[in-house]
Design an enzyme around this catalytic site. Structure first.
Site, PDB file in Angstrom:
ATOM      1  N   MET A  38       1.036  -1.249   0.039  1.00  0.00           N
ATOM      2  CA  MET A  38      -0.162   0.057  -0.014  1.00  0.00           C
ATOM      3  C   MET A  38       0.881   1.206   0.013  1.00  0.00           C
ATOM      4  SD  MET A  38      -2.236   1.519   3.425  1.00  0.00           S
ATOM      5  CE  MET A  38      -3.961   0.711   2.927  1.00  0.00           C
ATOM      6  N   ASP A  40       0.122   5.706  -1.335  1.00  0.00           N
ATOM      7  CA  ASP A  40      -0.847   6.717  -1.103  1.00  0.00           C
ATOM      8  C   ASP A  40      -2.202   6.410  -0.996  1.00  0.00           C
ATOM      9  OD1 ASP A  40       1.501   7.537  -2.395  1.00  0.00           O
ATOM     10  OD2 ASP A  40       0.753   8.795  -3.864  1.00  0.00           O
TER      11      ASP A  40
END
Ligand code: FRU
Length: 485
Positions: A38, A40
């Site tokens: 993961m 932004d």
């Protein structure tokens, strides 16, 4: 039927995948990928009575960013999150090497996602191209990419033109884009407008780097707060200056005035870092249903190779924070009062003398602390029975030095120290969120924050330094808030 089967397979693979992730560093109450990588936050919006938060996601590996998809989660209170199926895949010719960052607007129960389609051209000059695209959803789960994508193809601003943040004002749509100019040596933010959400024209340059502010500005955000406008962005390429700008890339803001007629932004402050910790990047804000400007960031940093990667996940979001602006143009960040709903057992409450040690449950806690203004403080968050301080990123030491009025977070290891000046008002007040492998510190009323990752082995304890006295110390367990089904 086919859609149902596909959803079932995606759901089962989420479930199975998260079970495969080693839980030792996996957050209990922060949003992290079920499995994979993961970065932004994207597309943060309020849609049909729920908040949606998307994120840059590689479902295939936790070790590399890979080719970005948009991961997806939703929440009714900005504290409890539910994972949803992947919202967007890199399945078009213009986004085949990445459905890069972007944002959302909601109109007439329809969600419009604006994002950057990235295409790499290895060995060519330029070696990539970035164009802006649109996807639409009416159910908040399935997303249809617009048939005439991409909607912005700007040859003159290539190759770094990305991360659209879109809003509406008086019937016109506005978009800021991060860009690099002068042969990719200086960063800036471009402003575009549209009357129909599809056709966009560049109308101004909001602000730009003169060199000091780096070579590229990523993830711009622009909004009104009190009587001013805030340009929040993540510049790459700033040089460290004493205790400032020490991370690989920064996130910070410039406050100024903006005129919707002339489209010009006039800064009234210099660039200021939004957070002083090691791991805070690529913020995105939204106006919530209560009219609060709330923000979330990636609680991580590029190129860190943290030990969670081999465990099956990389990256997580910060908790959602409310933003406000002081008269002299400083952003204040405060945890949402809704965090109360995650509270579990109170582990300790009251005055605490030097050496006080409290064992956490499940390595997840909220710590509230008050110290007299002229007293220094040392607070350790460390593995139980830890024999030595300052080991390589396995513990966190928070120090307030009353003489120099300096606040420091030390996670040990190379480049472990982050510090900043802090002049507490009447008392030294702190709120600290600990979650398996992260710490978020809010000092005072939120005028100074530190967000950092650390990687403890085993159960955590909170220990007051021998010479420290807390007039008040409350440690509350925080319960898991993220569900996978
Ligand atoms: C910021 C960023 C964005 C880009 C995305 C790609 O961290 O580099 O500029 O859109 O990540 O994942």
């Amino acid at each position: 039927m086919a859609t149902l089967q596909i959803s079932l397979i995606i759901f089962l693979s989420f479930y199975r995948c998260n079970a495969q992730v080693n839980q030792r560093y996996y957050p209990r109450y922060h949003l992290a990928p079920p499995y994979g990588w993961m970065n932004d936050p994207n597309g943060f919006c309020y849609f049909k009575n729920e908040y949606h938060l998307f994120y840059q996601y590689n479902p295939n590996s936790s070790l590399v960013p890979g080719i970005a998809h948009w991961g997806h989660a939703k929440s009714s209170d900005l504290v409890h999150w539910k994972h949803l199926p992947i919202a967007m895949y890199p399945d078009q010719s213009f986004d085949k090497t990445g459905v890069f960052s972007g944002s959302a607007i909601v109109e007439n129960d329809t969600m419009y996602l604006y994002y950057t389609g990235n295409v790499n051209h290895p060995g060519k000059t330029p070696d990539h191209i970035q164009r802006q695209a649109l996807a639409v959803s009416t159910d908040g789960v399935t997303f249809t990419k617009y048939k005439s994508n991409p909607i912005i193809i700007e040859d003159k601003h290539q190759p770094n033109l990305r991360d659209p943040k879109v809003w509406e004002h008086d019937g016109t749509y506005y978009m800021v884009l991060g860009n690099s100019f002068n042969n990719d040596s200086l960063g800036r933010v471009l402003l575009y407008t549209s009357e129909d959400k599809i056709n966009w024209q560049q109308v101004s340059i909001l602000d730009k780097s003169d060199g000091f502010l780096g070579f590229m500005w990523e993830c711009p955000d622009f909004f009104k707060l009190n009587d001013h406008f805030v340009l929040l962005f993540s510049p790459q390429g700033m040089k460290a200056e004493g205790s400032k700008y020490r991370n690989l890339y920064q996130t910070g803001y410039i406050v100024g005035n903006f005129n919707y007629s002339s489209k010009q932004f006039k800064p009234i402050t210099k660039f200021r870092e939004l957070d002083h910790g090691h791991d805070f990047y690529a913020t995105q804000s939204v106006l919530d249903k209560k009219g609060r400007r709330v923000v979330v960031a990636w609680l991580d940093m590029w190129d860190q190779n943290y030990p969670e990667g081999p465990d099956g996940f990389t990256g997580q979001m910060t908790i959602v924070r409310q933003l406000s602006l002081t008269k002299d143009g400083h952003l204040i960040q405060t945890p949402l009062p809704e965090m109360k709903s995650a509270r579990g057992k109170i582990l300790c409450r009251g005055r605490a003398s030097g050496g006080t040690t409290v064992f956490l449950e499940d390595n997840a806690a909220e710590i509230s602390l008050i110290v007299k203004r002229n007293n220094s403080l040392e607070l350790n968050i460390e593995p139980e029975n830890s024999l030595s301080d300052g080991q390589n990123r396995t513990s966190v030491k928070i120090l307030y030095d009353a003489q120099s009025r300096t606040l420091t977070l030390d996670r040990g290891g190379p480049d472990g120290i982050r510090s900043t000046a802090w002049h507490p008002k009447k008392i030294v007040k702190m709120r600290i969120y600990v979650d398996a492998s992260s710490v978020e510190l809010f000092a005072g009323d939120g005028e100074v924050t530190f967000s950092s990752r650390f990687f403890p082995d085993g159960n955590l304890q909170v220990r007051l330094g021998d010479k420290s006295v807390a007039e008040y110390l409350q440690i509350t367990q925080l319960k898991p808030t993220v569900s996978f089904d």
